[in-house]
Design a protein around this motif. Structure first.
Motif, PDB file in Angstrom:
ATOM      1  N   CYS A   1      52.535 -78.613  12.132  1.00  0.00           N
ATOM      2  CA  CYS A   1      53.790 -77.877  11.919  1.00  0.00           C
ATOM      3  C   CYS A   1      54.300 -77.919  10.488  1.00  0.00           C
ATOM      4  O   CYS A   1      55.192 -77.147  10.123  1.00  0.00           O
ATOM      5  N   GLY A   2      53.766 -78.828   9.645  1.00  0.00           N
ATOM      6  CA  GLY A   2      54.327 -78.949   8.309  1.00  0.00           C
ATOM      7  C   GLY A   2      55.774 -79.371   8.371  1.00  0.00           C
ATOM      8  O   GLY A   2      56.128 -80.338   9.050  1.00  0.00           O
ATOM      9  N   THR A   3      56.630 -78.611   7.713  1.00  0.00           N
ATOM     10  CA  THR A   3      58.060 -78.943   7.699  1.00  0.00           C
ATOM     11  C   THR A   3      58.867 -78.097   8.683  1.00  0.00           C
ATOM     12  O   THR A   3      60.089 -78.047   8.596  1.00  0.00           O
ATOM     13  N   GLY A   4      58.171 -77.418   9.620  1.00  0.00           N
ATOM     14  CA  GLY A   4      58.880 -76.785  10.733  1.00  0.00           C
ATOM     15  C   GLY A   4      59.271 -75.332  10.574  1.00  0.00           C
ATOM     16  O   GLY A   4      60.141 -74.849  11.301  1.00  0.00           O
ATOM     17  N   ASP A   5      58.620 -74.603   9.672  1.00  0.00           N
ATOM     18  CA  ASP A   5      58.980 -73.197   9.453  1.00  0.00           C
ATOM     19  C   ASP A   5      58.883 -72.361  10.729  1.00  0.00           C
ATOM     20  O   ASP A   5      59.780 -71.578  11.042  1.00  0.00           O
ATOM     21  N   VAL A   6      57.775 -72.513  11.456  1.00  0.00           N
ATOM     22  CA  VAL A   6      57.553 -71.681  12.643  1.00  0.00           C
ATOM     23  C   VAL A   6      58.544 -72.042  13.746  1.00  0.00           C
ATOM     24  O   VAL A   6      59.083 -71.164  14.429  1.00  0.00           O
ATOM     25  N   GLY A   7      58.813 -73.329  13.914  1.00  0.00           N
ATOM     26  CA  GLY A   7      59.803 -73.746  14.905  1.00  0.00           C
ATOM     27  C   GLY A   7      61.174 -73.158  14.625  1.00  0.00           C
ATOM     28  O   GLY A   7      61.867 -72.701  15.543  1.00  0.00           O
ATOM     29  N   LYS A   8      61.566 -73.151  13.357  1.00  0.00           N
ATOM     30  CA  LYS A   8      62.864 -72.577  12.975  1.00  0.00           C
ATOM     31  C   LYS A   8      62.904 -71.086  13.285  1.00  0.00           C
ATOM     32  O   LYS A   8      63.894 -70.580  13.848  1.00  0.00           O
ATOM     33  N   LEU A   9      61.843 -70.369  12.927  1.00  0.00           N
ATOM     34  CA  LEU A   9      61.795 -68.931  13.203  1.00  0.00           C
ATOM     35  C   LEU A   9      61.864 -68.649  14.701  1.00  0.00           C
ATOM     36  O   LEU A   9      62.533 -67.710  15.139  1.00  0.00           O
ATOM     37  N   PHE A  10      61.168 -69.468  15.481  1.00  0.00           N
ATOM     38  CA  PHE A  10      61.171 -69.309  16.939  1.00  0.00           C
ATOM     39  C   PHE A  10      62.583 -69.488  17.493  1.00  0.00           C
ATOM     40  O   PHE A  10      63.055 -68.684  18.312  1.00  0.00           O
ATOM     41  N   LEU A  11      63.265 -70.543  17.061  1.00  0.00           N
ATOM     42  CA  LEU A  11      64.613 -70.799  17.561  1.00  0.00           C
ATOM     43  C   LEU A  11      65.600 -69.729  17.102  1.00  0.00           C
ATOM     44  O   LEU A  11      66.462 -69.289  17.866  1.00  0.00           O
ATOM     45  N   ASP A  12      65.483 -69.297  15.857  1.00  0.00           N
ATOM     46  CA  ASP A  12      66.364 -68.232  15.364  1.00  0.00           C
ATOM     47  C   ASP A  12      66.139 -66.949  16.152  1.00  0.00           C
ATOM     48  O   ASP A  12      67.084 -66.207  16.434  1.00  0.00           O
ATOM     49  N   ASN A  13      64.886 -66.687  16.523  1.00  0.00           N
ATOM     50  CA  ASN A  13      64.543 -65.476  17.248  1.00  0.00           C
ATOM     51  C   ASN A  13      65.024 -65.508  18.693  1.00  0.00           C
ATOM     52  O   ASN A  13      65.258 -64.459  19.302  1.00  0.00           O
ATOM     53  N   THR A  14      65.155 -66.708  19.249  1.00  0.00           N
ATOM     54  CA  THR A  14      65.603 -66.843  20.644  1.00  0.00           C
ATOM     55  C   THR A  14      67.032 -67.394  20.717  1.00  0.00           C
ATOM     56  O   THR A  14      67.421 -67.976  21.722  1.00  0.00           O
ATOM     57  N   HIS A  15      67.794 -67.196  19.647  1.00  0.00           N
ATOM     58  CA  HIS A  15      69.207 -67.611  19.596  1.00  0.00           C
ATOM     59  C   HIS A  15      69.352 -69.106  19.893  1.00  0.00           C
ATOM     60  O   HIS A  15      70.261 -69.530  20.619  1.00  0.00           O
ATOM     61  N   VAL A  16      68.438 -69.885  19.322  1.00  0.00           N
ATOM     62  CA  VAL A  16      68.427 -71.347  19.452  1.00  0.00           C
ATOM     63  C   VAL A  16      68.420 -71.763  20.927  1.00  0.00           C
ATOM     64  O   VAL A  16      68.982 -72.778  21.317  1.00  0.00           O
ATOM     65  N   ASP A  17      67.751 -70.944  21.730  1.00  0.00           N
ATOM     66  CA  ASP A  17      67.729 -71.190  23.175  1.00  0.00           C
ATOM     67  C   ASP A  17      66.450 -71.888  23.627  1.00  0.00           C
ATOM     68  O   ASP A  17      66.419 -72.521  24.667  1.00  0.00           O
ATOM     69  N   GLY A  18      65.373 -71.749  22.831  1.00  0.00           N
ATOM     70  CA  GLY A  18      64.096 -72.293  23.253  1.00  0.00           C
ATOM     71  C   GLY A  18      64.000 -73.798  23.070  1.00  0.00           C
ATOM     72  O   GLY A  18      64.922 -74.461  22.584  1.00  0.00           O
ATOM     73  N   GLU A  19      62.865 -74.335  23.483  1.00  0.00           N
ATOM     74  CA  GLU A  19      62.584 -75.762  23.335  1.00  0.00           C
ATOM     75  C   GLU A  19      61.316 -75.911  22.515  1.00  0.00           C
ATOM     76  O   GLU A  19      60.289 -75.315  22.842  1.00  0.00           O
ATOM     77  N   ILE A  20      61.387 -76.690  21.435  1.00  0.00           N
ATOM     78  CA  ILE A  20      60.290 -76.795  20.477  1.00  0.00           C
ATOM     79  C   ILE A  20      59.754 -78.217  20.428  1.00  0.00           C
ATOM     80  O   ILE A  20      60.524 -79.178  20.425  1.00  0.00           O
ATOM     81  N   THR A  21      58.437 -78.326  20.357  1.00  0.00           N
ATOM     82  CA  THR A  21      57.795 -79.589  20.002  1.00  0.00           C
ATOM     83  C   THR A  21      56.988 -79.345  18.734  1.00  0.00           C
ATOM     84  O   THR A  21      56.079 -78.510  18.724  1.00  0.00           O
ATOM     85  N   CYS A  22      57.358 -80.027  17.657  1.00  0.00           N
ATOM     86  CA  CYS A  22      56.657 -79.909  16.383  1.00  0.00           C
ATOM     87  C   CYS A  22      55.742 -81.114  16.201  1.00  0.00           C
ATOM     88  O   CYS A  22      56.199 -82.255  16.278  1.00  0.00           O
ATOM     89  N   VAL A  23      54.463 -80.844  15.959  1.00  0.00           N
ATOM     90  CA  VAL A  23      53.457 -81.902  15.859  1.00  0.00           C
ATOM     91  C   VAL A  23      52.757 -81.832  14.508  1.00  0.00           C
ATOM     92  O   VAL A  23      52.333 -80.745  14.086  1.00  0.00           O
ATOM     93  N   ASP A  24      52.630 -82.972  13.853  1.00  0.00           N
ATOM     94  CA  ASP A  24      51.891 -83.035  12.599  1.00  0.00           C
ATOM     95  C   ASP A  24      51.362 -84.458  12.421  1.00  0.00           C
ATOM     96  O   ASP A  24      52.053 -85.415  12.803  1.00  0.00           O
ATOM     97  N   PRO A  25      50.171 -84.627  11.848  1.00  0.00           N
ATOM     98  CA  PRO A  25      49.658 -85.981  11.655  1.00  0.00           C
ATOM     99  C   PRO A  25      50.281 -86.725  10.478  1.00  0.00           C
ATOM    100  O   PRO A  25      50.087 -87.934  10.340  1.00  0.00           O
TER     101      PRO A  25
END
Length: 256
Positions: free
Chosen positions: A81-105
């Motif tokens: 996930c890096g620093t979470g760009d895709v997770g942020k876009l996903f939440l913004d697109n779903t009005h912060v309604d979704g549930e995200i798990t960000c994984v990075d080593p």
């Protein structure tokens, strides 16, 4: 010089073990190198992404979300996930309604993402490799991996894990550097890529991590080869779409 006798079953067995040993050593060295690269660059990771892609990576990531077209109450796992760009876009697109798990080593990347997305309360952060996720089966509606697949040490294990953690009906989406279709654009891009380590030296203070990144892009498999791997790992209705002339592509597959 090592001489290996292949006469008889014992000789063949020894030869196979010998090859497997060196394959394991290569993969371990790759894992250590990738970790070292991101340990060096995580603090200015987002800034360098803007420099390297001239900001176009933001358009590519938005295109990924548009292809996904997530509805409300959906769950996403974003791996590498890096620093979470895709997770942020996903939440913004779903009005912060979704549930995200960000994984990075990389712990540094995770900490940077936590700071950047401090106001987003429904993100779970996990430090883990893509090949063995500490996640139960059949959990997520979407699995994304953005500019991370080529850095994994085992593509098949990564894709198998993606399939495992998706719900039936879930979708896999991978945004990754790919092979350019136009020879003129390919020539321009290859020459531009030679400048990126120098930009890394200027912005981050080190060029070596970006020499590795350019090499990893050059050596990664092409679009059709990746489609074949995705299919071999049980995904259905697989397809890909090129962006920016094939500099990157988005691959998609469904768990049906």
């Amino acid at each position: 010089c090592l001489t290996i006798s292949t006469s008889g079953n014992s000789g063949i067995t020894y030869y196979i073990e010998y090859i497997l040993f060196f394959m394991q050593q290569y993969l371990q060295n790759k894992k250590g190198l990738v970790q070292e690269v991101f340990d060096k660059v995580y603090d200015k990771y987002d800034l360098m992404n803007d420099f390297m892609s001239l900001g176009i990576h933001r358009y590519w990531k938005k295109s990924l979300i548009n292809m996904m077209n997530p509805s409300l109450n959906k769950k996403l796992i974003d791996v590498a996930c890096g620093t979470g760009d895709v997770g942020k876009l996903f939440l913004d697109n779903t009005h912060v309604d979704g549930e995200i798990t960000c994984v990075d080593p990389n712990k540094g990347m995770i900490n940077k993402g936590k700071q950047k997305l401090l106001n987003y309360k429904n993100i779970k952060w996990i430090i883990s490799a893509a090949e063995k996720l500490p996640i139960k089966d059949n959990c997520y509606d979407f699995y994304t991996i953005v500019f991370g697949l080529r850095n994994t040490k085992d593509l098949n294990k990564t894709l198998s894990e993606a399939y495992r953690v998706l719900k039936p009906g879930g979708r896999f989406l991978c945004l990754e550097f790919s092979k350019i279709q136009n020879s003129n654009l390919d020539y321009i891009y290859k020459n531009y890529s030679k400048l990126i380590p120098m930009v890394g030296q200027f912005v981050v203070g080190q060029k070596e991590p970006y020499e590795y990144l350019i090499k990893s892009i050059k050596e990664f498999i092409n679009q059709e080869e990746l489609i074949d791997l995705i299919k071999k790992n049980n995904f259905q209705k697989c397809s890909y779409r090129n962006f920016s002339g094939g500099i990157v592509s988005i691959h998609s597959g469904w768990k049906l």
